[in-house]
Design a protein around this motif. Structure first.
Motif, PDB file in Angstrom:
ATOM      1  N   ILE A   1       2.992 -11.550   3.976  1.00  0.00           N
ATOM      2  CA  ILE A   1       2.080 -12.616   4.395  1.00  0.00           C
ATOM      3  C   ILE A   1       1.768 -13.551   3.230  1.00  0.00           C
ATOM      4  O   ILE A   1       1.793 -14.785   3.372  1.00  0.00           O
ATOM      5  N   ILE A   2       1.462 -12.972   2.064  1.00  0.00           N
ATOM      6  CA  ILE A   2       1.154 -13.792   0.887  1.00  0.00           C
ATOM      7  C   ILE A   2       2.378 -14.592   0.460  1.00  0.00           C
ATOM      8  O   ILE A   2       2.275 -15.781   0.097  1.00  0.00           O
ATOM      9  N   SER A   3       3.553 -13.955   0.486  1.00  0.00           N
ATOM     10  CA  SER A   3       4.779 -14.660   0.084  1.00  0.00           C
ATOM     11  C   SER A   3       5.053 -15.847   0.991  1.00  0.00           C
ATOM     12  O   SER A   3       5.460 -16.922   0.523  1.00  0.00           O
ATOM     13  N   GLN A   4       4.836 -15.677   2.278  1.00  0.00           N
ATOM     14  CA  GLN A   4       5.087 -16.760   3.223  1.00  0.00           C
ATOM     15  C   GLN A   4       4.078 -17.889   3.064  1.00  0.00           C
ATOM     16  O   GLN A   4       4.425 -19.065   3.160  1.00  0.00           O
ATOM     17  N   ALA A   5       2.821 -17.526   2.821  1.00  0.00           N
ATOM     18  CA  ALA A   5       1.767 -18.535   2.787  1.00  0.00           C
ATOM     19  C   ALA A   5       1.674 -19.260   1.453  1.00  0.00           C
ATOM     20  O   ALA A   5       1.476 -20.482   1.414  1.00  0.00           O
ATOM     21  N   LEU A   6       1.814 -18.539   0.337  1.00  0.00           N
ATOM     22  CA  LEU A   6       1.562 -19.117  -0.977  1.00  0.00           C
ATOM     23  C   LEU A   6       2.758 -19.088  -1.911  1.00  0.00           C
ATOM     24  O   LEU A   6       2.780 -19.808  -2.917  1.00  0.00           O
ATOM     25  N   GLY A   7       3.722 -18.225  -1.622  1.00  0.00           N
ATOM     26  CA  GLY A   7       4.852 -18.028  -2.520  1.00  0.00           C
ATOM     27  C   GLY A   7       4.794 -16.661  -3.164  1.00  0.00           C
ATOM     28  O   GLY A   7       3.706 -16.109  -3.400  1.00  0.00           O
ATOM     29  N   TRP A   8       5.953 -16.100  -3.473  1.00  0.00           N
ATOM     30  CA  TRP A   8       5.994 -14.722  -3.963  1.00  0.00           C
ATOM     31  C   TRP A   8       5.249 -14.510  -5.282  1.00  0.00           C
ATOM     32  O   TRP A   8       4.724 -13.412  -5.505  1.00  0.00           O
TER      33      TRP A   8
ATOM     34  N   ILE B   1       9.840 -19.112   3.379  1.00  0.00           N
ATOM     35  CA  ILE B   1       9.547 -19.020   1.961  1.00  0.00           C
ATOM     36  C   ILE B   1       9.150 -20.401   1.452  1.00  0.00           C
ATOM     37  O   ILE B   1       9.882 -21.372   1.634  1.00  0.00           O
ATOM     38  N   PRO B   2       7.971 -20.543   0.832  1.00  0.00           N
ATOM     39  CA  PRO B   2       7.547 -21.844   0.330  1.00  0.00           C
ATOM     40  C   PRO B   2       8.557 -22.428  -0.644  1.00  0.00           C
ATOM     41  O   PRO B   2       9.135 -21.731  -1.472  1.00  0.00           O
TER      42      PRO B   2
ATOM     43  N   ILE C   1      10.721 -10.851   9.368  1.00  0.00           N
ATOM     44  CA  ILE C   1      10.040 -10.396   8.165  1.00  0.00           C
ATOM     45  C   ILE C   1       8.617  -9.938   8.463  1.00  0.00           C
ATOM     46  O   ILE C   1       8.184  -8.863   8.042  1.00  0.00           O
ATOM     47  N   ARG C   2       7.856 -10.744   9.185  1.00  0.00           N
ATOM     48  CA  ARG C   2       6.460 -10.407   9.444  1.00  0.00           C
ATOM     49  C   ARG C   2       6.345  -9.130  10.274  1.00  0.00           C
ATOM     50  O   ARG C   2       5.549  -8.237   9.975  1.00  0.00           O
ATOM     51  N   ASP C   3       7.135  -9.014  11.342  1.00  0.00           N
ATOM     52  CA  ASP C   3       7.090  -7.817  12.187  1.00  0.00           C
ATOM     53  C   ASP C   3       7.540  -6.582  11.419  1.00  0.00           C
ATOM     54  O   ASP C   3       7.009  -5.478  11.623  1.00  0.00           O
ATOM     55  N   ASN C   4       8.514  -6.775  10.524  1.00  0.00           N
ATOM     56  CA  ASN C   4       8.977  -5.642   9.720  1.00  0.00           C
ATOM     57  C   ASN C   4       7.842  -5.101   8.861  1.00  0.00           C
ATOM     58  O   ASN C   4       7.637  -3.887   8.767  1.00  0.00           O
ATOM     59  N   GLY C   5       7.091  -6.004   8.233  1.00  0.00           N
ATOM     60  CA  GLY C   5       5.977  -5.558   7.409  1.00  0.00           C
ATOM     61  C   GLY C   5       4.926  -4.808   8.207  1.00  0.00           C
ATOM     62  O   GLY C   5       4.395  -3.790   7.761  1.00  0.00           O
ATOM     63  N   LEU C   6       4.630  -5.308   9.405  1.00  0.00           N
ATOM     64  CA  LEU C   6       3.620  -4.651  10.244  1.00  0.00           C
ATOM     65  C   LEU C   6       4.092  -3.275  10.702  1.00  0.00           C
ATOM     66  O   LEU C   6       3.349  -2.288  10.645  1.00  0.00           O
ATOM     67  N   LEU C   7       5.348  -3.191  11.161  1.00  0.00           N
ATOM     68  CA  LEU C   7       5.869  -1.908  11.630  1.00  0.00           C
ATOM     69  C   LEU C   7       6.018  -0.906  10.490  1.00  0.00           C
ATOM     70  O   LEU C   7       5.717   0.281  10.641  1.00  0.00           O
ATOM     71  N   SER C   8       6.475  -1.392   9.339  1.00  0.00           N
ATOM     72  CA  SER C   8       6.722  -0.491   8.216  1.00  0.00           C
ATOM     73  C   SER C   8       5.432   0.030   7.592  1.00  0.00           C
ATOM     74  O   SER C   8       5.423   1.095   6.969  1.00  0.00           O
ATOM     75  N   SER C   9       4.345  -0.715   7.751  1.00  0.00           N
ATOM     76  CA  SER C   9       3.084  -0.292   7.142  1.00  0.00           C
ATOM     77  C   SER C   9       2.361   0.771   7.954  1.00  0.00           C
ATOM     78  O   SER C   9       1.555   1.527   7.405  1.00  0.00           O
ATOM     79  N   LEU C  10       2.642   0.854   9.243  1.00  0.00           N
ATOM     80  CA  LEU C  10       1.925   1.806  10.096  1.00  0.00           C
ATOM     81  C   LEU C  10       2.060   3.256   9.635  1.00  0.00           C
ATOM     82  O   LEU C  10       1.051   3.976   9.566  1.00  0.00           O
TER      83      LEU C  10
END
Length: 498
Positions: free
Chosen positions: A223-230, A98-99, A329-338
């Motif tokens: 991805i956006i939260s990690q890169a730029l902030g929530w 988290i930034p 967190i990242r893997d959760n987002g990918l798996l949950s979006s499928l």
């Protein structure tokens, strides 16, 4: 006298011949479909639902980045609505992702539950009124203003959070009011734009945007939260909504008559199929008849049971994956979006399957009940089996994907059934029945959170068994009382004045 009779007969024959030629010329087979204006309206509504749905679930995703992440296990067991990317990671993983510039708040799980549910109260209050007003003044105005309002409030959420919890809750409630009027108001389009032979396809294209919006936020939010902030998740989707709300007024019109670019042949085709369904503005809503109508109640209860399934999937797919497999967190987002991208695809195809069955001379009520059953019974059954088959994440993900995907069939079944039984009042009824079903969004996190707080392992089983029971009861009630014929109270009432 004979000359007049002969002339009259000749005119009748000529008019009948012209009528046949028009019918043949403007039959569904002769009018272009995917390049037509009515399908353009459907895709515009698809994007409308995409933006609104994305904005409605942003906070669920960013909450993990917004709060202190020192006690993830407590968050999992007690929070009423910990959506997608909030998973219990390994030591030190979440804070470093988290930034530092993003604000962090010290909110308890109970406080988070209040923040999550606040938007739903606003949606419940305005979905039915939004449909009613759209039927009176036009879906274009109601939905467009609602989208702009929701988008501006989305941009203000980070500021409201900084000002204080009360400001955030008030902003969420007001945003819910705008979203409810938008979701309910856009249904008014199909009263004027959806010919019965293509009704399932057009409505499924429109409603599938909701699923795509959820998928996009689940996939991109982390991805956006990690890169730029929530806060930038709100800025991105809020800004997108502001831009599209302006395009909405350019691309969408309330009916074929007012559309400046529609061809004469398509306009005449649509009007000829809907000429018996126009709502008379002089007639008030037959509220008493609606409240006594068992077909309406069957739609409400079955929609409620299916929304219980959908809300459980939306709220708890990421939490369940995190609880069982402890992914980051990242893997959760990918798996949950499928599961949601599969549901989006099946939702688009479901409308075509439904209309295809109607061309094979299946009864309309049979088709509606069949696709509704496909969207509820197998989907809930796969979820019941999950706690017993969690040894493999591939099996778990497969079951979640199938369940979420099959659930999209209801878009062509129960959710548009009001168009069949009361086309004259469909704008109001679609909003009202959807609003009734939306009460599950308040109940699901409260009840599921209580069950998980008592015993996480047993809690998941109880959540899925409760879901299965509710879906079976709703489906049985719909099978017994559901209809697809225009009801007597929904037919034209002749006004006589002496």
């Amino acid at each position: 006298m004979a000359v007049i009779t002969e002339l009259s007969s000749t005119l009748e024959i000529r008019e009948f011949s012209q009528h046949l030629q028009v019918d043949e010329k403007h039959s569904p087979r002769k009018v272009p479909r995917f390049c037509s204006i009515r399908y353009g309206i459907a895709f515009a509504a698809h994007l409308f639902n995409f933006v609104l749905a994305a904005q409605s679930v942003i906070l669920n995703i960013t909450m993990v980045a917004m709060v202190n992440s020192t006690d993830h296990q407590s968050l999992l067991n007690n929070s009423t609505e910990v959506l997608p990317i909030g998973s219990p990671d390994g030591p030190g993983k979440a804070p470093t992702s988290i930034p530092a510039k993003a604000p962090v708040y010290d909110w308890s799980p109970q406080t988070q539950g209040i923040v999550f549910s606040s938007i739903n109260y606003g949606v419940l209050l305005t979905m039915a009124p939004g449909g009613y007003v759209a039927g009176r003044v036009g879906a274009r105005k109601v939905a467009g203003v609602a989208l702009l309002g929701s988008s501006l409030l989305t941009l203000c959420i980070p500021l409201a959070a900084n000002l204080g919890l009360v400001y955030l809750i008030v902003a969420r409630i007001v945003q819910g009011l705008t979203q409810g009027s938008g979701f309910g108001g856009h249904f008014g389009l199909w009263q004027k734009w959806a010919p019965p032979p293509e009704r399932s396809r057009l409505c499924s294209i429109s409603l599938s945007g909701i699923i795509l919006g959820m998928f996009s936020v689940i996939l991109l939010g982390g991805i956006i939260s990690q890169a730029l902030g929530w806060p930038f998740v709100f800025y991105v989707f809020g800004g997108l909504g502001c831009v599209y709300s302006l395009l909405w007024f350019v691309l969408v019109y309330d009916d074929p008559v007012s559309h400046p670019w529609i061809s004469i042949s398509e306009k005449e085709y649509i009007l000829s199929t809907l000429n018996q369904q126009d709502s008379s503005k002089k007639q008030s809503l037959p509220i008493k008849a609606m409240l006594r109508s068992l077909p309406i109640w069957s739609i409400c209860l079955c929609s409620f049971s299916h929304q219980w399934l959908i809300n459980t999937l939306v709220i708890y797919i990421p939490t369940y994956i995190s609880y069982v497999y402890k992914v980051n967190i990242r893997d959760n987002g990918l798996l949950s979006s499928l599961p949601f991208i599969v549901a989006w695809i099946i939702g688009l195809l479901g409308g075509h399957v439904t209309d295809f069955l109607l061309t094979k001379n299946f009864r309309l009520v049979t088709v509606r009940k069949t696709v509704t059953m496909l969207g509820q019974l197998p989907a809930s059954a796969f979820l019941v089996a999950l706690p017993y088959l969690n040894s493999s994440y591939i099996t778990t993900l497969t079951f979640l994907t199938i369940s979420c995907g099959l659930g999209s069939f209801c878009q062509s079944g129960i959710y548009i059934n009001a168009l069949d039984i009361a086309p004259r009042y469909s704008s109001f009824l679609l909003g009202a029945t959807r609003g009734f079903a939306h009460t599950s969004s308040v109940l699901v996190p409260i009840i599921s959170g209580f069950l998980l707080n008592q015993n996480p392992d047993l809690g998941w089983r109880n959540i899925f068994f409760l879901l299965f029971a509710i879906n079976i009861l709703g489906l049985i009630f719909y099978f017994i009382f559901g209809e697809a014929d225009v009801q007597d109270w929904a037919k034209e009432r002749k006004l006589t004045h002496l």
